[in-house]
Enzyme design. Structure first.
Site, PDB file in Angstrom:
ATOM      1  N   THR A  37       0.703  -1.046   0.197  1.00  0.00           N
ATOM      2  CA  THR A  37       0.301   0.061   0.170  1.00  0.00           C
ATOM      3  C   THR A  37       0.699   0.766  -0.173  1.00  0.00           C
ATOM      4  O   THR A  37       2.055   1.066  -0.141  1.00  0.00           O
ATOM      5  CB  THR A  37      -0.938  -0.135   1.284  1.00  0.00           C
ATOM      6  OG1 THR A  37       0.015   0.082   2.243  1.00  0.00           O
ATOM      7  CG2 THR A  37      -2.009  -0.774   1.751  1.00  0.00           C
ATOM      8  N   ILE A  61      -3.633  -9.906   3.091  1.00  0.00           N
ATOM      9  CA  ILE A  61      -3.428 -11.217   4.214  1.00  0.00           C
ATOM     10  C   ILE A  61      -5.264 -11.025   3.845  1.00  0.00           C
ATOM     11  O   ILE A  61      -5.329 -12.069   4.773  1.00  0.00           O
ATOM     12  CB  ILE A  61      -3.112 -10.084   5.222  1.00  0.00           C
ATOM     13  CG1 ILE A  61      -3.900  -8.859   5.112  1.00  0.00           C
ATOM     14  CG2 ILE A  61      -2.134 -10.059   5.784  1.00  0.00           C
ATOM     15  CD1 ILE A  61      -4.019  -8.825   6.835  1.00  0.00           C
ATOM     16  N   ALA A  84      -1.617  -4.392   8.680  1.00  0.00           N
ATOM     17  CA  ALA A  84      -2.576  -3.039   8.910  1.00  0.00           C
ATOM     18  C   ALA A  84      -2.278  -2.311   8.395  1.00  0.00           C
ATOM     19  O   ALA A  84      -1.125  -1.631   7.795  1.00  0.00           O
ATOM     20  CB  ALA A  84      -1.532  -3.043  10.634  1.00  0.00           C
ATOM     21  N   THR A 138      -1.025  -2.950  19.678  1.00  0.00           N
ATOM     22  CA  THR A 138      -0.988  -1.436  20.258  1.00  0.00           C
ATOM     23  C   THR A 138      -1.624  -1.661  21.377  1.00  0.00           C
ATOM     24  O   THR A 138      -2.366  -1.856  21.775  1.00  0.00           O
ATOM     25  CB  THR A 138      -1.679  -0.858  18.895  1.00  0.00           C
ATOM     26  OG1 THR A 138      -1.282   0.642  19.560  1.00  0.00           O
ATOM     27  CG2 THR A 138      -2.694  -0.684  18.321  1.00  0.00           C
ATOM     28  N   ASP A 139      -0.933  -0.308  22.417  1.00  0.00           N
ATOM     29  CA  ASP A 139      -1.722  -0.468  23.218  1.00  0.00           C
ATOM     30  C   ASP A 139      -2.571   0.428  23.066  1.00  0.00           C
ATOM     31  O   ASP A 139      -2.953   0.988  24.132  1.00  0.00           O
ATOM     32  CB  ASP A 139      -0.014   0.713  24.286  1.00  0.00           C
ATOM     33  CG  ASP A 139       0.290   1.672  23.418  1.00  0.00           C
ATOM     34  OD1 ASP A 139      -0.116   2.248  22.971  1.00  0.00           O
ATOM     35  OD2 ASP A 139       0.783   2.585  24.533  1.00  0.00           O
ATOM     36  N   GLU A 140      -2.462   1.321  21.392  1.00  0.00           N
ATOM     37  CA  GLU A 140      -4.190   1.785  21.792  1.00  0.00           C
ATOM     38  C   GLU A 140      -5.281   1.563  22.005  1.00  0.00           C
ATOM     39  O   GLU A 140      -6.482   2.350  22.223  1.00  0.00           O
ATOM     40  CB  GLU A 140      -3.873   2.773  20.437  1.00  0.00           C
ATOM     41  CG  GLU A 140      -2.459   3.567  20.115  1.00  0.00           C
ATOM     42  CD  GLU A 140      -2.319   4.563  19.037  1.00  0.00           C
ATOM     43  OE1 GLU A 140      -3.426   4.907  18.360  1.00  0.00           O
ATOM     44  OE2 GLU A 140      -1.638   4.786  18.890  1.00  0.00           O
ATOM     45  N   TYR A 163      -9.244   3.565  13.570  1.00  0.00           N
ATOM     46  CA  TYR A 163      -7.634   2.967  14.342  1.00  0.00           C
ATOM     47  C   TYR A 163      -7.629   2.063  15.707  1.00  0.00           C
ATOM     48  O   TYR A 163      -6.966   0.248  15.031  1.00  0.00           O
ATOM     49  CB  TYR A 163      -6.531   3.526  14.222  1.00  0.00           C
ATOM     50  CG  TYR A 163      -5.356   2.807  14.825  1.00  0.00           C
ATOM     51  CD1 TYR A 163      -4.441   1.475  13.254  1.00  0.00           C
ATOM     52  CD2 TYR A 163      -4.326   2.794  15.795  1.00  0.00           C
ATOM     53  CE1 TYR A 163      -3.112   0.821  13.796  1.00  0.00           C
ATOM     54  CE2 TYR A 163      -2.706   2.362  16.262  1.00  0.00           C
ATOM     55  CZ  TYR A 163      -2.141   0.945  14.586  1.00  0.00           C
ATOM     56  OH  TYR A 163      -1.123   1.128  15.137  1.00  0.00           O
ATOM     57  N   SER A 166     -10.241  -1.325  15.227  1.00  0.00           N
ATOM     58  CA  SER A 166      -9.993  -2.421  14.425  1.00  0.00           C
ATOM     59  C   SER A 166      -8.726  -3.170  14.767  1.00  0.00           C
ATOM     60  O   SER A 166      -8.618  -4.759  15.049  1.00  0.00           O
ATOM     61  CB  SER A 166      -9.667  -1.407  13.288  1.00  0.00           C
ATOM     62  OG  SER A 166      -8.825  -0.781  12.716  1.00  0.00           O
ATOM     63  N   LYS A 167      -7.882  -2.235  15.915  1.00  0.00           N
ATOM     64  CA  LYS A 167      -6.565  -3.377  16.356  1.00  0.00           C
ATOM     65  C   LYS A 167      -7.825  -4.353  17.691  1.00  0.00           C
ATOM     66  O   LYS A 167      -6.801  -5.171  17.994  1.00  0.00           O
ATOM     67  CB  LYS A 167      -5.657  -2.672  16.527  1.00  0.00           C
ATOM     68  CG  LYS A 167      -4.511  -1.736  15.817  1.00  0.00           C
ATOM     69  CD  LYS A 167      -3.952  -3.031  14.941  1.00  0.00           C
ATOM     70  CE  LYS A 167      -2.706  -3.634  15.518  1.00  0.00           C
ATOM     71  NZ  LYS A 167      -2.083  -4.605  14.145  1.00  0.00           N
ATOM     72  N   ASN A 193       6.214   3.479  18.299  1.00  0.00           N
ATOM     73  CA  ASN A 193       7.496   3.033  18.513  1.00  0.00           C
ATOM     74  C   ASN A 193       8.327   4.817  17.385  1.00  0.00           C
ATOM     75  O   ASN A 193       7.339   5.237  17.080  1.00  0.00           O
ATOM     76  CB  ASN A 193       7.698   2.522  16.869  1.00  0.00           C
ATOM     77  CG  ASN A 193       7.673   1.016  17.453  1.00  0.00           C
ATOM     78  OD1 ASN A 193       7.551  -0.098  17.034  1.00  0.00           O
ATOM     79  ND2 ASN A 193       7.074   0.587  18.638  1.00  0.00           N
ATOM     80  N   HIS A 296      -8.514  12.867  19.728  1.00  0.00           N
ATOM     81  CA  HIS A 296      -6.983  13.038  20.564  1.00  0.00           C
ATOM     82  C   HIS A 296      -6.850  12.219  21.572  1.00  0.00           C
ATOM     83  O   HIS A 296      -7.175  12.980  22.481  1.00  0.00           O
ATOM     84  CB  HIS A 296      -6.240  13.697  19.651  1.00  0.00           C
ATOM     85  CG  HIS A 296      -4.535  13.808  19.549  1.00  0.00           C
ATOM     86  ND1 HIS A 296      -4.562  15.214  19.569  1.00  0.00           N
ATOM     87  CD2 HIS A 296      -4.024  12.902  19.403  1.00  0.00           C
ATOM     88  CE1 HIS A 296      -2.704  14.243  19.353  1.00  0.00           C
ATOM     89  NE2 HIS A 296      -2.848  13.068  19.581  1.00  0.00           N
TER      90      HIS A 296
END
Ligand SMILES: NC(=O)c1ccc[n+]([C@@H]2O[C@H](COP(=O)([O-])OP(=O)(O)OC[C@H]3O[C@@H](n4cnc5c(N)ncnc54)[C@H](O)[C@@H]3O)[C@@H](O)[C@H]2O)c1
Length: 345
Positions: A37, A61, A84, A138-140, A163, A166-167, A193, A296
């Site tokens: 992508t 995927i 992702a 992710t920690d999100e 986002y 979805s994770k 990161n 945010h």
């Protein structure tokens, strides 16, 4: 030689991970499945493209037929799943793509792995007992924190952006394949990161690029949003450790105990550029505040006690050491050689 499928490695973290992994483990053949992508770039993997233990496959995927073909063609014995859609701003504009890639893509991948490695729930195909599915997250997924507290593996999920939702969905799919079918899975939830090869759209590359171009450096809101920053190679080492020694069915948080706000990050990068490429005014003069991102999250911070105490992981870099390496890498990317730095001085 063991073949493992590693997805999304033309992107930021995967392209740091694969060269590290191939060098450390001569017994692996890595098949990188990446759709290329806008976020993927094969240039990121130039250093290993000629390796006989590395194969690149351009594909999706979500494509079950392709996945089935790859599993049987290469007799895949493990999966490390990075692929992702990863940019929160894009998820606000186009959430459907995030659900498709991150949730449906992860489902398709783990379902094909299940059917290749196992005969029925809790019964492996003979010889495939040790096959592991490692999901990178992710920690999100844990939402946002106030001024106090840290995310542990027990923190309830409370994703706030398309986002992170979805994770979170993909994490739940992986969890269910462990509990329902007895698959060997591990999940790692990592903090933000930074480091070489990150896409231009993300915060730190944007600050460096805009600073060098003499443009305004855009900072959301009041710049006080806090993230727990981890140097990408430390994340890669954590993934390696969890993939090889993590406990089946477990979740591990990975974070560097390096909470910094966006103002600090922009200032620090400007200070490094002020010393490497000084000009009349400090780069800090270019910092400008722009309208905040919708929804945010204010603060993320990881409690990494579990991976530290159970698996012996520890970050080698702190933010101040990792960011110098990162700025220097981008200067090289933009062909700003030490000679030119000298000239500017
Ligand atoms: N970057 C971070 O700070 C961070 C932190 C924690 C977790 N993560 C997670 O780590 C993983 C990698 O993140 P990143 O920053 O390297 O992402 P990235 O956006 O840089 O790279 C993603 C890669 O996935 C590929 N891809 C996208 N859709 C695909 C599809 N349908 N099929 C195959 N390949 C596809 C892209 O081409 C790209 O190469 C993601 O799962 C992300 O959620 C990232």
């Amino acid at each position: 030689m063991k073949s493992i499928l590693v997805t999304g490695c033309a992107g930021f973290i995967g392209s740091n991970f694969v060269p590290y992994f191939l060098e450390k483990y001569p017994e692996y053949h890595v098949i990188n499945l990446d759709l290329l992508t806008y976020a993927g770039d094969v240039e990121n993997l130039k250093e290993i493209e000629k390796s006989e233990r590395y194969s690149f496959v351009k594909g999706d995927i979500c494509n079950r037929e392709l996945l089935e073909y790859l599993f049987s063609e290469h007799d895949i014995r493990g999966v490390i799943h990075f692929a992702a859609e990863s940019h929160v701003d894009n998820s606000i504009k186009n959430p459907g793509l995030f659900i498709e890639t991150n949730v449906n893509g992860t489902f398709t991948l783990i379902d094909v792995a299940y059917k290749y490695w196992m005969e029925k729930p809790f019964v492996h195909t003979p010889g495939y007992e040790g096959c592991r599915f490692h999901h990178i997250s992710t920690d999100e997924v844990y939402g946002t924190l106030g001024e106090e507290g840290l995310f542990t593996e027990e923190t309830p999920y409370a994703p706030n952006s398309p986002y992170s939702a979805s994770k979170a969905g993909s994490d739940m799919v992986v969890r269910s394949y462990h509990h329902t079918y007895g698959m060997d899975t591990v999940i790692t939830n990592c903090s933000n990161n930074y480091g070489p090869k990150q896409h231009d759209e993300k915060l730190i590359p944007t600050i460096i690029r805009k600073a060098l171009q003499g443009d305004t450096i855009p900072i959301y809101g009041d710049g006080k949003n806090i993230r727990d920053w981890l140097y990408v190679l430390d994340h890669c080492k954590g993934i390696d450790l969890v993939y090889h020694t993590g406990k089946n069915g477990e979740v591990y948080n990975i974070g560097g105990r390096n909470e910094r706000n966006n103002n600090y990050i922009a200032d620090k990068i400007c200070e490094i550029l002020d010393s490497l490429l000084p000009k009349e005014e400090s780069y800090k003069e270019q910092i400008t505040y722009v309208e905040d991102r919708a929804g945010h999250d204010r603060r993320y911070a990881i409690d990494a006690t579990k991976i530290e105490t159970q698996l012996g992981w520890r970050a080698d870099e702190h933010f101040e050491s990792g960011i110098i390496k990162t700025v220097k890498w981008y200067l090289e990317k933009y062909n700003i050689s030490s000679e030119k730095i000298e000239k500017v001085k």
